[in-house]
Each structure stands twice: as structure tokens, then as C-alpha cells.
Scaffold this motif. Structure first.
Motif, PDB file in Angstrom:
ATOM      1  N   MET A  77      52.580   1.271 -34.866  1.00  0.00           N
ATOM      2  CA  MET A  77      51.915   2.462 -34.231  1.00  0.00           C
ATOM      3  C   MET A  77      50.496   2.112 -34.213  1.00  0.00           C
ATOM      4  N   ASN A  78      49.840   2.443 -32.878  1.00  0.00           N
ATOM      5  CA  ASN A  78      48.295   2.132 -32.636  1.00  0.00           C
ATOM      6  C   ASN A  78      47.507   3.172 -33.513  1.00  0.00           C
ATOM      7  N   GLN A  79      46.404   2.791 -34.120  1.00  0.00           N
ATOM      8  CA  GLN A  79      45.568   3.573 -34.763  1.00  0.00           C
ATOM      9  C   GLN A  79      45.150   4.900 -33.944  1.00  0.00           C
ATOM     10  N   LYS A  80      44.706   4.834 -32.912  1.00  0.00           N
ATOM     11  CA  LYS A  80      44.185   5.969 -31.951  1.00  0.00           C
ATOM     12  C   LYS A  80      45.571   6.874 -31.845  1.00  0.00           C
ATOM     13  N   ARG A  81      46.815   6.477 -31.646  1.00  0.00           N
ATOM     14  CA  ARG A  81      47.727   7.433 -31.475  1.00  0.00           C
ATOM     15  C   ARG A  81      48.277   7.931 -32.969  1.00  0.00           C
ATOM     16  N   THR A  82      48.133   7.407 -34.077  1.00  0.00           N
ATOM     17  CA  THR A  82      48.264   7.775 -35.160  1.00  0.00           C
ATOM     18  C   THR A  82      47.026   9.206 -35.560  1.00  0.00           C
ATOM     19  N   PHE A  83      45.910   8.805 -35.279  1.00  0.00           N
ATOM     20  CA  PHE A  83      44.842   9.715 -35.399  1.00  0.00           C
ATOM     21  C   PHE A  83      44.941  10.984 -34.747  1.00  0.00           C
ATOM     22  N   GLY A  84      45.603  10.679 -33.203  1.00  0.00           N
ATOM     23  CA  GLY A  84      45.978  12.005 -32.298  1.00  0.00           C
ATOM     24  C   GLY A  84      47.011  12.439 -33.048  1.00  0.00           C
ATOM     25  N   ALA A  85      48.151  11.889 -33.574  1.00  0.00           N
ATOM     26  CA  ALA A  85      49.067  12.650 -34.129  1.00  0.00           C
ATOM     27  C   ALA A  85      48.552  13.791 -35.294  1.00  0.00           C
ATOM     28  N   ILE A  86      47.895  13.014 -36.124  1.00  0.00           N
ATOM     29  CA  ILE A  86      47.508  13.887 -37.069  1.00  0.00           C
ATOM     30  C   ILE A  86      46.485  14.922 -36.710  1.00  0.00           C
ATOM     31  N   LEU A 131      44.352  12.303 -26.900  1.00  0.00           N
ATOM     32  CA  LEU A 131      44.183  11.041 -27.434  1.00  0.00           C
ATOM     33  C   LEU A 131      45.654  10.481 -27.419  1.00  0.00           C
ATOM     34  N   VAL A 132      46.663  11.117 -27.676  1.00  0.00           N
ATOM     35  CA  VAL A 132      47.902  10.482 -27.751  1.00  0.00           C
ATOM     36  C   VAL A 132      48.254   9.982 -26.301  1.00  0.00           C
ATOM     37  N   LYS A 133      48.128  10.982 -25.091  1.00  0.00           N
ATOM     38  CA  LYS A 133      48.163  10.647 -23.772  1.00  0.00           C
ATOM     39  C   LYS A 133      47.470   9.566 -23.119  1.00  0.00           C
ATOM     40  N   ALA A 134      46.154   9.585 -23.629  1.00  0.00           N
ATOM     41  CA  ALA A 134      45.176   8.736 -23.032  1.00  0.00           C
ATOM     42  C   ALA A 134      45.486   7.384 -23.565  1.00  0.00           C
ATOM     43  N   THR A 135      46.131   7.042 -24.832  1.00  0.00           N
ATOM     44  CA  THR A 135      46.110   5.613 -25.425  1.00  0.00           C
ATOM     45  C   THR A 135      47.232   5.025 -24.832  1.00  0.00           C
ATOM     46  N   GLY A 136      46.968   3.805 -24.270  1.00  0.00           N
ATOM     47  CA  GLY A 136      48.257   3.102 -23.632  1.00  0.00           C
ATOM     48  C   GLY A 136      48.864   2.098 -24.899  1.00  0.00           C
ATOM     49  N   ASP A 137      50.066   1.850 -24.353  1.00  0.00           N
ATOM     50  CA  ASP A 137      50.895   0.903 -25.100  1.00  0.00           C
ATOM     51  C   ASP A 137      50.567  -0.475 -24.742  1.00  0.00           C
ATOM     52  N   ARG A 138      50.231  -1.291 -25.814  1.00  0.00           N
ATOM     53  CA  ARG A 138      50.412  -2.633 -25.699  1.00  0.00           C
ATOM     54  C   ARG A 138      51.469  -3.554 -26.223  1.00  0.00           C
ATOM     55  N   ALA A 139      51.970  -4.420 -25.705  1.00  0.00           N
ATOM     56  CA  ALA A 139      53.068  -5.171 -26.331  1.00  0.00           C
ATOM     57  C   ALA A 139      52.783  -6.325 -27.039  1.00  0.00           C
TER      58      ALA A 139
END
Length: 64
Positions: A1-10, A56-64
Motif C-alpha cells: 500500500m502506498n505511503q500517502k494512502r496509509t497516512f490518509g487512512a491514519i 488524500l486517499v481519494k486523490a492518490t492513484g494506484d500504480r502497478a
């Protein structure tokens, strides 16, 4: 999981906790005795954290 998504979840979880604590303090239940002005502060900070985390979670895109 991306660091931005993790920080957004926190941030989102901290926001939910702040909103609940502010609401309990405003209603004077569950042993949380805060004045109205003092209950608005954690509620407002919780709202800021909640919406910042969601964005933050919504704006962060997933990269494969």
C-alpha cells in the motif's frame, strides 16, 4: 500500500476519533465532561483530519 494512502487512512481514523470525542463531550455522556466551547475544538479538528484523510486517499492513484 502506498505511503500517502496509509497516512490518509491514519488521518481518517484520527478524524473519526476526534468527531466521536467532540460529540460525546458536547452531549456530556460516557464520562466526558467538556464545556460547549471545549467540545467544539476536538470536533472541528476531527472534521479537518477526517476530510483531509478522505481526500488524500481519494486523490492518490494506484500504480502497478
Amino acid at each position: 500500500m502506498n505511503q500517502k494512502r496509509t497516512f490518509g487512512a491514519i488521518l481518517t481514523i484520527l478524524g473519526i476519533i476526534g468527531i466521536i470525542y467532540g460529540a460525546l463531550g458536547f452531549m456530556h455522556v460516557a464520562g466526558v465532561k467538556l464545556s460547549t466551547v471545549n467540545a467544539i475544538v476536538p470536533f472541528a479538528v476531527g472534521l479537518i483530519f477526517f476530510f483531509a484523510g478522505i481526500n488524500l486517499v481519494k486523490a492518490t492513484g494506484d500504480r502497478a
